[in-house]
Structure formats: C-alpha cells, structure tokens
Design a protein around this motif. Structure first.
Motif, mmCIF file in Angstrom:
data_model
loop_
_atom_site.group_PDB
_atom_site.id
_atom_site.type_symbol
_atom_site.label_atom_id
_atom_site.label_comp_id
_atom_site.label_asym_id
_atom_site.label_seq_id
_atom_site.Cartn_x
_atom_site.Cartn_y
_atom_site.Cartn_z
ATOM 1 N N THR A 263 23.314 -12.243 6.408
ATOM 2 C CA THR A 263 24.242 -11.312 5.783
ATOM 3 C C THR A 263 25.599 -11.987 5.668
ATOM 4 O O THR A 263 25.975 -12.808 6.524
ATOM 5 N N TYR A 264 26.341 -11.663 4.610
ATOM 6 C CA TYR A 264 27.593 -12.355 4.334
ATOM 7 C C TYR A 264 28.420 -11.538 3.358
ATOM 8 O O TYR A 264 27.938 -10.551 2.764
ATOM 9 N N SER A 265 29.677 -11.923 3.187
ATOM 10 C CA SER A 265 30.580 -11.238 2.268
ATOM 11 C C SER A 265 30.738 -12.045 0.987
ATOM 12 O O SER A 265 30.749 -13.279 1.009
ATOM 13 N N VAL A 266 30.860 -11.334 -0.128
ATOM 14 C CA VAL A 266 31.058 -11.943 -1.442
ATOM 15 C C VAL A 266 32.318 -11.353 -2.073
ATOM 16 O O VAL A 266 32.447 -10.127 -2.159
ATOM 17 N N LYS A 267 33.249 -12.213 -2.475
ATOM 18 C CA LYS A 267 34.468 -11.746 -3.152
ATOM 19 C C LYS A 267 34.461 -12.293 -4.573
ATOM 20 O O LYS A 267 34.287 -13.481 -4.801
ATOM 21 N N ASP A 268 34.666 -11.370 -5.544
ATOM 22 C CA ASP A 268 34.683 -11.799 -6.935
ATOM 23 C C ASP A 268 36.087 -12.218 -7.350
ATOM 24 O O ASP A 268 37.043 -12.069 -6.577
ATOM 25 N N PRO A 269 36.271 -12.768 -8.559
ATOM 26 C CA PRO A 269 37.598 -13.243 -8.975
ATOM 27 C C PRO A 269 38.664 -12.152 -8.983
ATOM 28 O O PRO A 269 39.855 -12.452 -8.868
ATOM 29 N N ALA A 270 38.258 -10.877 -9.119
ATOM 30 C CA ALA A 270 39.223 -9.776 -9.127
ATOM 31 C C ALA A 270 39.586 -9.318 -7.720
ATOM 32 O O ALA A 270 40.413 -8.419 -7.550
ATOM 33 N N GLY A 271 38.973 -9.907 -6.703
ATOM 34 C CA GLY A 271 39.276 -9.548 -5.328
ATOM 35 C C GLY A 271 38.393 -8.455 -4.762
ATOM 36 O O GLY A 271 38.584 -8.034 -3.617
ATOM 37 N N GLU A 272 37.412 -7.971 -5.530
ATOM 38 C CA GLU A 272 36.491 -6.960 -5.025
ATOM 39 C C GLU A 272 35.530 -7.606 -4.024
ATOM 40 O O GLU A 272 35.021 -8.712 -4.231
ATOM 41 N N LEU A 273 35.271 -6.878 -2.935
ATOM 42 C CA LEU A 273 34.461 -7.424 -1.846
ATOM 43 C C LEU A 273 33.154 -6.650 -1.717
ATOM 44 O O LEU A 273 33.129 -5.430 -1.875
ATOM 45 N N GLU A 274 32.091 -7.384 -1.418
ATOM 46 C CA GLU A 274 30.788 -6.782 -1.151
ATOM 47 C C GLU A 274 30.142 -7.458 0.045
ATOM 48 O O GLU A 274 30.468 -8.601 0.376
ATOM 49 N N ARG A 275 29.205 -6.743 0.692
ATOM 50 C CA ARG A 275 28.400 -7.334 1.760
ATOM 51 C C ARG A 275 26.973 -7.457 1.251
ATOM 52 O O ARG A 275 26.400 -6.494 0.755
ATOM 53 N N HIS A 276 26.428 -8.650 1.396
ATOM 54 C CA HIS A 276 25.092 -8.941 0.880
ATOM 55 C C HIS A 276 24.165 -9.377 2.008
ATOM 56 O O HIS A 276 24.604 -10.012 2.976
ATOM 57 N N THR A 277 22.904 -9.049 1.862
ATOM 58 C CA THR A 277 21.893 -9.442 2.843
ATOM 59 C C THR A 277 20.647 -9.916 2.127
ATOM 60 O O THR A 277 20.201 -9.306 1.152
ATOM 61 N N THR A 278 20.080 -11.002 2.612
ATOM 62 C CA THR A 278 18.806 -11.518 2.118
ATOM 63 C C THR A 278 17.848 -11.687 3.287
ATOM 64 O O THR A 278 18.236 -12.192 4.343
ATOM 65 N N ILE A 279 16.628 -11.250 3.089
ATOM 66 C CA ILE A 279 15.565 -11.532 4.052
ATOM 67 C C ILE A 279 14.741 -12.691 3.515
ATOM 68 O O ILE A 279 14.257 -12.655 2.375
ATOM 69 N N TRP A 280 14.616 -13.740 4.330
ATOM 70 C CA TRP A 280 13.830 -14.923 3.991
ATOM 71 C C TRP A 280 12.549 -14.934 4.826
ATOM 72 O O TRP A 280 12.569 -14.565 6.010
ATOM 73 N N VAL A 281 11.451 -15.375 4.222
ATOM 74 C CA VAL A 281 10.164 -15.401 4.921
ATOM 75 C C VAL A 281 9.503 -16.762 4.761
ATOM 76 O O VAL A 281 9.718 -17.471 3.772
ATOM 77 N N ASN A 282 8.698 -17.116 5.733
ATOM 78 C CA ASN A 282 7.941 -18.362 5.716
ATOM 79 C C ASN A 282 6.527 -18.056 5.236
ATOM 80 O O ASN A 282 5.769 -17.367 5.911
ATOM 81 N N ARG A 283 6.195 -18.555 4.058
ATOM 82 C CA ARG A 283 4.866 -18.348 3.485
ATOM 83 C C ARG A 283 4.154 -19.691 3.383
ATOM 84 O O ARG A 283 4.528 -20.530 2.573
ATOM 85 N N ASN A 284 3.174 -19.877 4.249
ATOM 86 C CA ASN A 284 2.376 -21.117 4.234
ATOM 87 C C ASN A 284 3.252 -22.361 4.318
ATOM 88 O O ASN A 284 3.033 -23.353 3.628
ATOM 89 N N GLY A 285 4.279 -22.279 5.174
ATOM 90 C CA GLY A 285 5.150 -23.424 5.401
ATOM 91 C C GLY A 285 6.334 -23.519 4.460
ATOM 92 O O GLY A 285 7.163 -24.417 4.619
ATOM 93 N N LYS A 286 6.450 -22.599 3.498
ATOM 94 C CA LYS A 286 7.563 -22.628 2.565
ATOM 95 C C LYS A 286 8.413 -21.374 2.727
ATOM 96 O O LYS A 286 7.903 -20.257 2.666
ATOM 97 N N TRP A 287 9.720 -21.551 2.917
ATOM 98 C CA TRP A 287 10.635 -20.427 3.073
ATOM 99 C C TRP A 287 11.058 -19.914 1.700
ATOM 100 O O TRP A 287 11.441 -20.694 0.817
ATOM 101 N N MET A 288 10.989 -18.580 1.530
ATOM 102 C CA MET A 288 11.264 -17.960 0.244
ATOM 103 C C MET A 288 12.046 -16.663 0.439
ATOM 104 O O MET A 288 11.890 -15.968 1.449
ATOM 105 N N GLY A 289 12.886 -16.327 -0.527
ATOM 106 C CA GLY A 289 13.605 -15.072 -0.491
ATOM 107 C C GLY A 289 12.673 -13.916 -0.796
ATOM 108 O O GLY A 289 11.918 -13.953 -1.767
ATOM 109 N N LEU A 290 12.705 -12.872 0.039
ATOM 110 C CA LEU A 290 11.815 -11.728 -0.124
ATOM 111 C C LEU A 290 12.550 -10.487 -0.628
ATOM 112 O O LEU A 290 12.027 -9.739 -1.450
ATOM 113 N N LEU A 291 13.755 -10.253 -0.122
ATOM 114 C CA LEU A 291 14.486 -9.040 -0.482
ATOM 115 C C LEU A 291 15.979 -9.311 -0.449
ATOM 116 O O LEU A 291 16.463 -10.067 0.397
ATOM 117 N N HIS A 292 16.696 -8.677 -1.364
ATOM 118 C CA HIS A 292 18.154 -8.749 -1.360
ATOM 119 C C HIS A 292 18.747 -7.385 -1.658
ATOM 120 O O HIS A 292 18.217 -6.624 -2.461
#
Length: 307
Positions: A263-292
């Motif tokens: 989880t982390y914060s994202v600030k756009d050029p206008a100064g608006e702030l958001e909090r984002h989260t990504t769940i990463w999973v290991n599938r057969n030895g390869k890490w991939m994004g599952l949800l955001h």
C-alpha cells in the motif's frame, strides 16, 4: 466511507456459490500463468464470514469484531492506514444502521487465502455525523491461520453517480497514448514494493505489453465507475500520463508464502492524494498482480473506514 470521486481510477492495480469458484475464462496469454488455484473455502462461506464482520459492527460488539481480524490485519482508508488495534479503537464511534451488499465475487489466492470483492450500501454515522451511504466497492482479503479464517485486509472506494462529472478531466477522458516497446522491466518477485515501482515504470515508458505481463488473468481493479478486469484496466492505463505522479508512504505486508500486499500514496500533478493497494500473488513461481484498489484522500477527513 469516501466523499470524493477517485481521480485516477485507471491506476493499477494495486485483491453465493456453494462449491469451488468458477473456472477462469480469460483468454490464454503467453505472458501469464493459465489457471488460478482453487480455494478450500466456498464463496458462500467467505461471504458469510464477511457479513459476520459487518454484523459485529452493527451490534457494536468490538470483541467479536476483533476476534475475526488477524493479528497483522491492515485497513486502508481515506484518513490513514490502520493496524488491528487502531481500527478497533476508531470504529468504536461508528454506528451502522443498515447495510446491504451485492455483486459478490471471490478471487482465490491459494488454498489458504482469498479475496472478496463486493458492492456495499451503508447507512450510519461516525461521531454523530451521517456519512454518504455510497454505494461503495469493497475489497477484503482473508487468510487461514492454524485452521481459522481471519480477515487480513480491507479497503473501499465510493462509486461515482451515473452521469456525474469529475471535477477535473480523468485520464480515461484523454486521448489514448501510443504503445512503445520500452525497456524490459525486471521480473516481478517477492519484493512487492519493487514490483509496484516497476509497474509505474511501464506506465511512464508506455510499455503496456510489459504491464500486461505483470497481471494475473483474473486481475481485478475497483474504481468509482465499476470493477474492471485485466483488459479493462490495460485499456484505461493507456489513457494516462504518469510522468508527473509521485509515490510515497510505502508499506508491504506478507499475507502468506504465496501472497503479499503493498500500500502506498499517489499524488497527482494537481496535488490530489490517494492511497493505493495491490495484492501480488505467486503463481507457479511467477509473481503477478491480482487486485488493485485506490481511495482518494479528502482534504479534511471526517471519519475512519467502516470495517
């Protein structure tokens, strides 16, 4: 609950039937693993557990609420990132008068972890002040620890009313950017913070093929205009210029040996702030994004997350 429309709903990422979840129908892709694992829990059981959490909040039974959370539980809201003790304390002043749910979807992580996504309409107040009922798109992660299923993560974002205009043009309203091959990013691994930063590098270089290769076939993104699958997310990302966005406040948490979230914060050029989260999973030895999922941060938060 959120009071503002998500300004960068395109952003990646970031995760009732009675038996196994339905098979993945996504097209085969040489850059992704072909199948998702089956979870031992049924979708019906997972939904029942999620509703039990809300019932405990409605009854103001904080002991019952706390007993359903993992010791390392994390909740991301418009007013901060909470651990288990912090969210229990904050939600003592939450009043839930009514809660209705729909559009349930279970996304298995592995045999001992899963993600639930759903739409929630919540009527209530915090510290005596009513909050918008939504509806909200919510993501909740559950993990089986020593034979007991416990909530591990929660985040939500308020949906955009039909026909509502954004205060500023969103990236989905801008002309589509051209795809460029770009340099090959590093292969994703167990360091999910590094993975997420690599994703942003593909945005900045418009290397959308590399971005697509980092997503699981069943990848889901929750945004104010709805839940997007992998193809929808890729299409949305092509409409943005990420060069001037800044990222900060990184926090990575291990779910189990085959999954972690960042989880982390994202600030756009206008100064608006958001909090984002990504769940990463290991599938057969390869890490991939599952949800955001991303949540806008109001300039003056009124209350914490209702979960």
């Amino acid at each position: 609950m959120k009071k503002f429309v998500l300004l960068v709903s395109f952003l990646v990422f970031a995760a009732a039937c009675t038996t196994e979840p339905p098979a993945n129908n996504a097209p085969a892709n040489a850059n992704t693993t072909p199948a998702k694992p089956a979870a031992t829990a049924s979708e019906a059981d997972a939904i029942a557990r999620e509703k039990a959490v809300w019932d405990a909040l409605k009854k103001k039974d904080m002991d019952a609420f706390g007993s359903m959370l993992a010791a390392d539980y994390i909740e991301v809201g418009d007013d901060g990132v909470f651990n288990k003790a912090g969210i229990i304390n904050d939600l003592k002043e939450l009043t839930v008068n009514d809660a209705t749910f729909s559009d349930w979807k279970m996304i298995p992580i592995d045999s001992d972890a899963l993600v639930l996504t759903y739409k929630a309409t919540i009527k209530g107040s915090f510290k005596g002040k009513d909050f918008p009922p939504g509806p909200y798109l919510a993501a909740s992660a559950w993990v089986n620890r020593d034979g007991k299923w416990q909530a591990f993560f929660y985040q939500e974002t308020m949906t955009k009313p039909a026909g509502a205009a954004s205060p500023t043009p969103t990236p989905r309203q801008t002309p589509e950017a051209a795809t460029t091959p770009g340099p090959k990013p590093p292969e994703p691994g167990a360091d999910v913070t590094a993975n997420e930063k690599a994703v942003w590098d593909t945005f900045k270089t418009k290397n959308y093929d590399a971005f697509a290769a980092m997503l699981a076939p069943e990848f889901t993104e929750l945004a104010p205009d709805g839940a997007h699958d992998k193809a929808g997310t890729i299409a949305g990302v092509k409409m943005m210029d990420a060069a001037k966005f800044t990222l900060s406040d990184w926090k990575a948490v291990k779910i189990d040996d085959d999954a972690s979230l960042v989880t982390y914060s994202v600030k756009d050029p206008a100064g608006e702030l958001e909090r984002h989260t990504t769940i990463w999973v290991n599938r057969n030895g390869k890490w991939m994004g599952l949800l955001h999922i991303g949540t806008p941060v109001p300039k003056a938060s009124v209350h914490p997350e209702p979960k």
